[in-house]
Scaffold this active site. Structure first.
Site, PDB file in Angstrom:
ATOM      1  N   GLY A   1       5.791   2.785   0.153  1.00 21.05           N
ATOM      2  CA  GLY A   1       6.611   3.447  -0.863  1.00 21.05           C
ATOM      3  C   GLY A   1       5.759   4.214  -1.853  1.00 21.05           C
ATOM      4  O   GLY A   1       4.677   4.691  -1.532  1.00 21.05           O
TER       5      GLY A   1
ATOM      6  N   SER B   1       0.843  -1.193   0.000  1.00 21.30           N
ATOM      7  CA  SER B   1       0.000   0.000   0.000  1.00 21.30           C
ATOM      8  C   SER B   1       0.878   1.243   0.000  1.00 21.30           C
ATOM      9  O   SER B   1       2.108   1.164  -0.087  1.00 21.30           O
ATOM     10  CB  SER B   1      -0.912   0.008   1.235  1.00 21.30           C
ATOM     11  OG  SER B   1      -0.143   0.100   2.422  1.00 21.30           O
ATOM     12  N   LYS B   2       0.240   2.401   0.139  1.00 19.51           N
ATOM     13  CA  LYS B   2       0.952   3.677   0.074  1.00 19.51           C
ATOM     14  C   LYS B   2       2.076   3.762   1.105  1.00 19.51           C
ATOM     15  O   LYS B   2       3.121   4.350   0.840  1.00 19.51           O
ATOM     16  CB  LYS B   2      -0.025   4.833   0.310  1.00 19.51           C
ATOM     17  CG  LYS B   2      -1.060   5.021  -0.785  1.00 19.51           C
ATOM     18  CD  LYS B   2      -1.970   6.183  -0.451  1.00 19.51           C
ATOM     19  CE  LYS B   2      -3.043   6.377  -1.519  1.00 19.51           C
ATOM     20  NZ  LYS B   2      -3.936   7.517  -1.209  1.00 19.51           N
ATOM     21  N   ARG B   3       1.853   3.197   2.278  1.00 14.97           N
ATOM     22  CA  ARG B   3       2.853   3.367   3.330  1.00 14.97           C
ATOM     23  C   ARG B   3       4.152   2.613   3.047  1.00 14.97           C
ATOM     24  O   ARG B   3       5.156   2.815   3.724  1.00 14.97           O
ATOM     25  CB  ARG B   3       2.284   2.927   4.678  1.00 14.97           C
ATOM     26  CG  ARG B   3       2.056   1.433   4.812  1.00 14.97           C
ATOM     27  CD  ARG B   3       1.570   1.098   6.216  1.00 14.97           C
ATOM     28  NE  ARG B   3       1.341  -0.316   6.399  1.00 14.97           N
ATOM     29  CZ  ARG B   3       0.244  -0.952   6.064  1.00 14.97           C
ATOM     30  NH1 ARG B   3      -0.744  -0.276   5.490  1.00 14.97           N
ATOM     31  NH2 ARG B   3       0.114  -2.242   6.281  1.00 14.97           N
TER      32      ARG B   3
END
Length: 467
Positions: free
Chosen positions: A242, A238-240
């Site tokens: 990278g 997910s976004k967290r």
């Protein structure tokens, strides 16, 4: 044997993310390995969430990675007439029917199933009623009531599902728009797709789609479902973990070769080999090397790959990709290859390389405060003045002569390289990071170097009077 034809079929509801790019790469490589064709299809029937900017972002990501398509991009939104033709065919064959069940009834069925700890499914209430069109009616596919549906997954082996576990899925909404599971079958048939490679989150859709193929009197393509991608903490990527989109990796300074190498190793292996050129990938890739277990996206590994390719690729290949970054910084790429060739030995990505290299091309307003405090002191004035005198007299501005000039100042003032090189580096660059001092001078050029040294002396005199 029919020519291999694969496809990548993203929905333009967001950017091309790592999972989608991995699917595109695997499909592209399979087609190229088997001398086949790769088709790009845009699944944009979601009228609310599909956008042109998202579609363009997907195309940009594909082009940056070098995943060229042989046909397309085809858009589902441009094929609505064709879908209606096939829906009517299924209605005429009594393999589809109108359903008038209200939302309240469907919600009640779902709640009852959940209360009884059963899998929610439509009960076929309207299947034999012979109903016609209505404002709120949907059209459902008449799934076989008995037997099983089977396919041999190219990565997982045989998959068998009892038809009793499947319900009559909706293939057309009340507004006349067709649904995903129906559209992909029609598309893959019309586009003569022989192999569908996609994430294993789609594996539950496959039995439903196989039954639609059979209802249309067609053989389904071969399916290969690849494992999901996890972050290093074991949770879904997910976004967290990278960058959100593939194209963002370009912005962050990664080379496409590094990203492709990282992508191909997400769920595929060839012995113990870790490094793969694009030619290697095409030559070696096949689905028998795809793992069944989830793969882990490792940013540290991507950084290592990027540093390797930045150092080892031919300069022309790096220069072509660096050009975007130079232009973003307002620097003409045509003037930058000498700096690029030196800096790529010591900096791990193109974004940082260009940012640290700005002083070779552009004047700066301020010195780095920490570096100036440490190195631009009054004791540095004699050093910088001696350097000015030595450098002014050089006719052949080459690293050898520049190194000799710096060492001459060291001998003259009886100081070490740190007392000469660091003040000079900060004077020239505005910060404390650069190649060797002779190379830095050479890249900076004589005129700019002398102006920067003179400016640093004036700055020290104006700001260090209390020393």
């Amino acid at each position: 044997m029919a020519k291999v034809r694969t496809r990548f079929a993203p929905s333009p509801t967001g950017y091309l993310h790592i999972g989608g790019a991995r699917t595109a790469l695997f499909s592209w490589l399979y087609a190229r390995h088997h001398a086949g064709e790769f088709v790009l299809r845009i699944e944009d029937t979601d009228r609310v969430r599909s956008t042109k900017p998202a579609e363009q972002a997907i195309l940009d990501g594909m082009e940056w990675l070098g995943l060229s398509w042989d046909e397309g991009p085809f858009r589902q939104s441009e094929r609505l007439v064709r879908y209606q033709e096939v829906i009517q065919q299924l209605l005429d064959q009594q393999q589809a029917y109108y359903c008038h069940c209200s939302r309240q009834r469907l919600d009640s069925l779902r709640q009852q199933a959940m209360d009884e700890k059963r899998k929610p499914r439509y009960d076929g209430h309207c299947r034999k009623l012979g109903l016609g069109p209505a404002d709120d009616a949907v059209i459902r596919f008449a799934n076989p009531l008995s037997g099983s549906v089977a396919f041999n997954d190219l990565t997982r082996g045989p998959v068998i599902t009892e038809n009793s576990e499947l319900d009559d899925l909706v293939i057309c909404r009340p507004d006349g728009s067709p649904t995903y599971n129906f559209c992909v079958v029609v598309d893959d048939l019309d586009m003569r797709i022989t192999h569908v490679i996609r994430g294993d989150d789609h594996i539950n859709n496959t039995p439903r789609q196989v039954n639609i193929y059979h209802a249309l009197g067609a053989e389904p393509p071969q399916f290969g479902h690849v494992p999901m991608i996890l972050g290093k903490d074991g949770s879904p990527l997910s976004k967290r973990h990278g960058a959100v989109s593939v194209i963002e990796y370009r912005t962050l300074g990664y080379l496409r070769e590094a990203v492709l190498n990282q992508l191909v190793r997400l769920g595929w292996s060839h012995g113990d080999q870790e490094m793969f050129s694009l030619a290697d990938m095409i030559n070696l890739f096949d689905l028998d090397g795809v793992n069944k277990k989830a793969s882990v996206f490792d940013t540290d590994k991507l950084d290592w790959l990027n540093q390797h390719y930045l150092k080892t690729l031919p300069l022309a290949a790096v220069s072509e990709q660096a050009a975007w970054h130079w232009r973003q910084a307002g620097i003409d790429p045509a003037d930058a290859d000498a700096v690029l060739d030196v800096q790529r030995e010591r900096i791990g990505n193109l974004r940082d390389l260009v940012e640290q290299s700005r002083p070779f091309f552009q004047d700066f307003d301020d010195y780095d405060p920490n570096q100036a405090k440490k190195h631009l002191r009054r004791v540095a004035i004699p050093v910088l003045q001696a350097l000015m005198e030595q450098l002014k007299s050089i006719d052949d501005w080459q690293p050898e002569a520049l190194s000799a000039a710096v060492h001459a100042v060291m001998e003259q003032l009886e100081v070490g390289m740190g007392k000469v090189g660091q003040p000079l580096r900060v004077a020239l660059m505005g910060h404390g990071a650069s190649p060797s001092i002779d190379t830095t001078l050479w890249l900076m050029g004589q005129a700019r170097s002398l102006v920067r040294i003179e400016r640093a002396i004036a700055w020290i005199e104006a700001n260090r009077s209390a020393e």
